[in-house]
Design a protein around this motif. Structure first.
Motif, PDB file in Angstrom:
ATOM      1  N   PHE A  87     -41.449-103.076  23.328  1.00  0.00           N
ATOM      2  CA  PHE A  87     -41.765-101.666  23.495  1.00  0.00           C
ATOM      3  C   PHE A  87     -40.948-100.838  22.494  1.00  0.00           C
ATOM      4  N   PRO A  88     -41.276 -99.566  22.346  1.00  0.00           N
ATOM      5  CA  PRO A  88     -40.703 -98.762  21.252  1.00  0.00           C
ATOM      6  C   PRO A  88     -39.178 -98.730  21.167  1.00  0.00           C
ATOM      7  N   MET A  89     -38.480 -98.659  22.306  1.00  0.00           N
ATOM      8  CA  MET A  89     -37.029 -98.487  22.243  1.00  0.00           C
ATOM      9  C   MET A  89     -36.322 -99.676  21.609  1.00  0.00           C
ATOM     10  N   MET A  90     -36.907-100.863  21.727  1.00  0.00           N
ATOM     11  CA  MET A  90     -36.280-102.030  21.100  1.00  0.00           C
ATOM     12  C   MET A  90     -36.226-101.849  19.590  1.00  0.00           C
ATOM     13  N   PHE A  91     -37.270-101.287  19.042  1.00  0.00           N
ATOM     14  CA  PHE A  91     -37.319-101.070  17.593  1.00  0.00           C
ATOM     15  C   PHE A  91     -36.414 -99.909  17.176  1.00  0.00           C
ATOM     16  N   ILE A  92     -36.337 -98.900  18.021  1.00  0.00           N
ATOM     17  CA  ILE A  92     -35.445 -97.773  17.723  1.00  0.00           C
ATOM     18  C   ILE A  92     -33.993 -98.240  17.723  1.00  0.00           C
ATOM     19  N   ILE A  93     -33.648 -99.088  18.682  1.00  0.00           N
ATOM     20  CA  ILE A  93     -32.294 -99.645  18.731  1.00  0.00           C
ATOM     21  C   ILE A  93     -32.015-100.488  17.490  1.00  0.00           C
ATOM     22  N   ALA A  94     -33.041-101.180  17.013  1.00  0.00           N
ATOM     23  CA  ALA A  94     -32.882-102.055  15.844  1.00  0.00           C
ATOM     24  C   ALA A  94     -32.844-101.279  14.530  1.00  0.00           C
ATOM     25  N   LEU A  95     -33.215-100.010  14.561  1.00  0.00           N
ATOM     26  CA  LEU A  95     -33.336 -99.230  13.325  1.00  0.00           C
ATOM     27  C   LEU A  95     -32.060 -99.210  12.474  1.00  0.00           C
ATOM     28  N   PRO A  96     -30.875 -98.960  13.053  1.00  0.00           N
ATOM     29  CA  PRO A  96     -29.664 -98.958  12.209  1.00  0.00           C
ATOM     30  C   PRO A  96     -29.439-100.286  11.489  1.00  0.00           C
ATOM     31  N   PHE A  97     -29.728-101.388  12.167  1.00  0.00           N
ATOM     32  CA  PHE A  97     -29.550-102.709  11.558  1.00  0.00           C
ATOM     33  C   PHE A  97     -30.596-102.947  10.468  1.00  0.00           C
ATOM     34  N   TYR A  98     -31.780-102.415  10.686  1.00  0.00           N
ATOM     35  CA  TYR A  98     -32.838-102.506   9.678  1.00  0.00           C
ATOM     36  C   TYR A  98     -32.441-101.728   8.423  1.00  0.00           C
ATOM     37  N   LEU A  99     -31.859-100.564   8.628  1.00  0.00           N
ATOM     38  CA  LEU A  99     -31.493 -99.707   7.499  1.00  0.00           C
ATOM     39  C   LEU A  99     -30.359-100.299   6.664  1.00  0.00           C
ATOM     40  N   ILE A 100     -29.460-101.048   7.319  1.00  0.00           N
ATOM     41  CA  ILE A 100     -28.381-101.680   6.549  1.00  0.00           C
ATOM     42  C   ILE A 100     -28.817-103.026   5.987  1.00  0.00           C
ATOM     43  N   GLY A 101     -30.021-103.459   6.357  1.00  0.00           N
ATOM     44  CA  GLY A 101     -30.595-104.647   5.740  1.00  0.00           C
ATOM     45  C   GLY A 101     -30.286-105.972   6.397  1.00  0.00           C
ATOM     46  N   GLU A 102     -29.775-105.962   7.638  1.00  0.00           N
ATOM     47  CA  GLU A 102     -29.481-107.240   8.301  1.00  0.00           C
ATOM     48  C   GLU A 102     -29.631-107.105   9.812  1.00  0.00           C
ATOM     49  N   LEU A 103     -30.792-107.486  10.304  1.00  0.00           N
ATOM     50  CA  LEU A 103     -31.062-107.422  11.742  1.00  0.00           C
ATOM     51  C   LEU A 103     -30.267-108.465  12.519  1.00  0.00           C
ATOM     52  N   GLY A 104     -29.780-109.485  11.825  1.00  0.00           N
ATOM     53  CA  GLY A 104     -28.998-110.521  12.492  1.00  0.00           C
ATOM     54  C   GLY A 104     -27.701-110.014  13.081  1.00  0.00           C
ATOM     55  N   PHE A 105     -27.240-108.862  12.616  1.00  0.00           N
ATOM     56  CA  PHE A 105     -25.992-108.306  13.146  1.00  0.00           C
ATOM     57  C   PHE A 105     -26.139-107.860  14.601  1.00  0.00           C
ATOM     58  N   MET A 106     -27.374-107.684  15.061  1.00  0.00           N
ATOM     59  CA  MET A 106     -27.577-107.278  16.456  1.00  0.00           C
ATOM     60  C   MET A 106     -27.031-108.321  17.422  1.00  0.00           C
ATOM     61  N   GLU A 107     -27.324-109.590  17.155  1.00  0.00           N
ATOM     62  CA  GLU A 107     -26.839-110.645  18.041  1.00  0.00           C
ATOM     63  C   GLU A 107     -25.319-110.770  17.974  1.00  0.00           C
ATOM     64  N   VAL A 108     -24.758-110.521  16.803  1.00  0.00           N
ATOM     65  CA  VAL A 108     -23.297-110.562  16.671  1.00  0.00           C
ATOM     66  C   VAL A 108     -22.675-109.448  17.508  1.00  0.00           C
ATOM     67  N   LEU A 109     -23.253-108.260  17.424  1.00  0.00           N
ATOM     68  CA  LEU A 109     -22.772-107.155  18.252  1.00  0.00           C
ATOM     69  C   LEU A 109     -22.961-107.478  19.731  1.00  0.00           C
ATOM     70  N   GLY A 110     -24.060-108.141  20.045  1.00  0.00           N
ATOM     71  CA  GLY A 110     -24.289-108.558  21.423  1.00  0.00           C
ATOM     72  C   GLY A 110     -23.183-109.467  21.922  1.00  0.00           C
ATOM     73  N   PHE A 111     -22.727-110.380  21.064  1.00  0.00           N
ATOM     74  CA  PHE A 111     -21.630-111.266  21.456  1.00  0.00           C
ATOM     75  C   PHE A 111     -20.342-110.476  21.685  1.00  0.00           C
ATOM     76  N   VAL A 112     -20.054-109.518  20.820  1.00  0.00           N
ATOM     77  CA  VAL A 112     -18.833-108.714  20.964  1.00  0.00           C
ATOM     78  C   VAL A 112     -18.847-107.964  22.297  1.00  0.00           C
TER      79      VAL A 112
END
Length: 337
Positions: A87-112
């Motif tokens: 749904f839309p909010m998942m993509f909105i949350i991912a937007l900052p990671f998309y803009l910096i060019g690495e969506l993989g950082f989301m899972e790293v932040l999830g671990f932290v």
């Protein structure tokens, strides 16, 4: 797997050294030790993400990339070859990671975030180590990192909201924090439907003695969720309803399971005695639903094809959903805080 082996060695050494030290009485050395361990693991994960290109057949990364690319270029975001299912909010949350060019950082932040929650809600240092051990020795967790998934991060956000609600929200008072929390839950519901299962179980448990508050909280939550999808329904009604997230996510389970699951969930909620029971129950429900989906997929396509064939594979990453809930259902300070 190298990370898992290295961490396992650290765990063994710590378990010999640390004997049920109470977190409330921890010396600064132990807190520093925890910080150093988590920092090293986080750094290793960041290196892993940066150094490892995504060559998997998992479609979540291209789905996020294409959805956001379409949105930013003024096109209907769900109309992509990747068939985005969130749904839309998942993509909105991912937007900052998309803009910096690495969506993989989301899972790293999830671990932290997960590690911080573990530290705060564990009774002893050994509990902390064992919880991190349980997560970091799972190949599935590294799979999620390597394929640039957002599933673990999504689950951790929901857990964080649940724990925040339990600690700070008054069950019998409708005030501004009550309304804002309900809105927040609606936004979390607008990530994927699986979050709705967690939210529903927790709301049924948390407001079990206050049905009026339960109804009002749920209504605000649903309205908040609807507010996030209405713009996309207006944008392209036909496509959103027939090929959007509702359509895609409903393919994972037979309609009979989708219809019966809420009834079964509601029936067993009354047997939950405390928040640890809630977490274990959520984990069990999520595991059973994913297992049913996987089993049916194997019956239809075959086990090998479901795992390895691009045209008919089943995303085994979905089995990460119940893991954090099972981990937090182990003896902890959940009842205290």
């Amino acid at each position: 797997m190298i990370l898992a082996i290295l961490f396992s060695i650290i765990v063994i050494l710590l378990l010999f050294k640390i004997d049920s030290v109470n977190i409330q009485k921890l010396k600064i050395d132990y807190k520093r030790q925890f910080f150093i361990i988590v920092s090293i693991i986080t750094l290793a994960m960041l290196i892993l993400v940066i150094a490892t290109p995504d060559t998997s057949q998992v479609g979540r990364l291209p789905a996020i990339n294409e959805w956001l690319a379409n949105l930013l270029s003024g096109k209907f975001p769900y109309n992509t070859p990747a068939n985005p299912s969130s749904f839309p909010m998942m993509f909105i949350i991912a937007l900052p990671f998309y803009l910096i060019g690495e969506l993989g950082f989301m899972e790293v932040l999830g671990f932290v975030i997960f590690a911080i929650i573990v530290f705060y809600y564990s009774i002893t240092m050994k509990d902390i180590v064992m919880r991190l051990f349980l997560l970091l020795t799972l190949p599935m967790f590294y799979y999620e990192i390597l394929v640039r998934s957002e599933l673990f991060f999504n689950v951790v956000l929901v857990i964080l909201a649940v724990l925040f609600t339990k600690k700070y929200l008054l069950q019998n008072k409708i005030n501004l924090p009550f309304i804002l929390t309900a809105i927040l839950y609606g936004l979390l519901l607008s990530t994927r439907l699986i979050a709705g299962i967690v939210i529903a179980i927790f709301i049924l448990y948390f407001f079990r003695s206050n049905y009026r508050q339960m109804i009002i909280f749920s209504a605000i939550c649903i309205l908040s969720f609807i507010a996030t999808i209405v713009p996309f329904i207006i944008w392209d009604t036909q496509y959103f309803l027939h090929k959007g997230p509702f359509s895609v996510q409903s393919l994972y389970l037979p309609k009979i399971v989708i219809l019966l699951a809420p009834l079964v969930i509601i029936f067993f909620v009354k047997y939950l005695r405390n928040i640890r029971d809630v977490f274990f129950y959520i984990g069990a429900v999520l595991f059973v639903l994913v297992a049913i989906s996987f089993s049916l997929h194997c019956i239809n396509y075959g086990f090998y094809e479901s795992i390895f064939e691009r045209s008919s594979y089943f995303d085994i990453g979905y089995f990460i959903f119940p893991i954090p809930f099972f981990i937090f259902s182990i003896n902890s300070k959940l009842e205290v805080n």
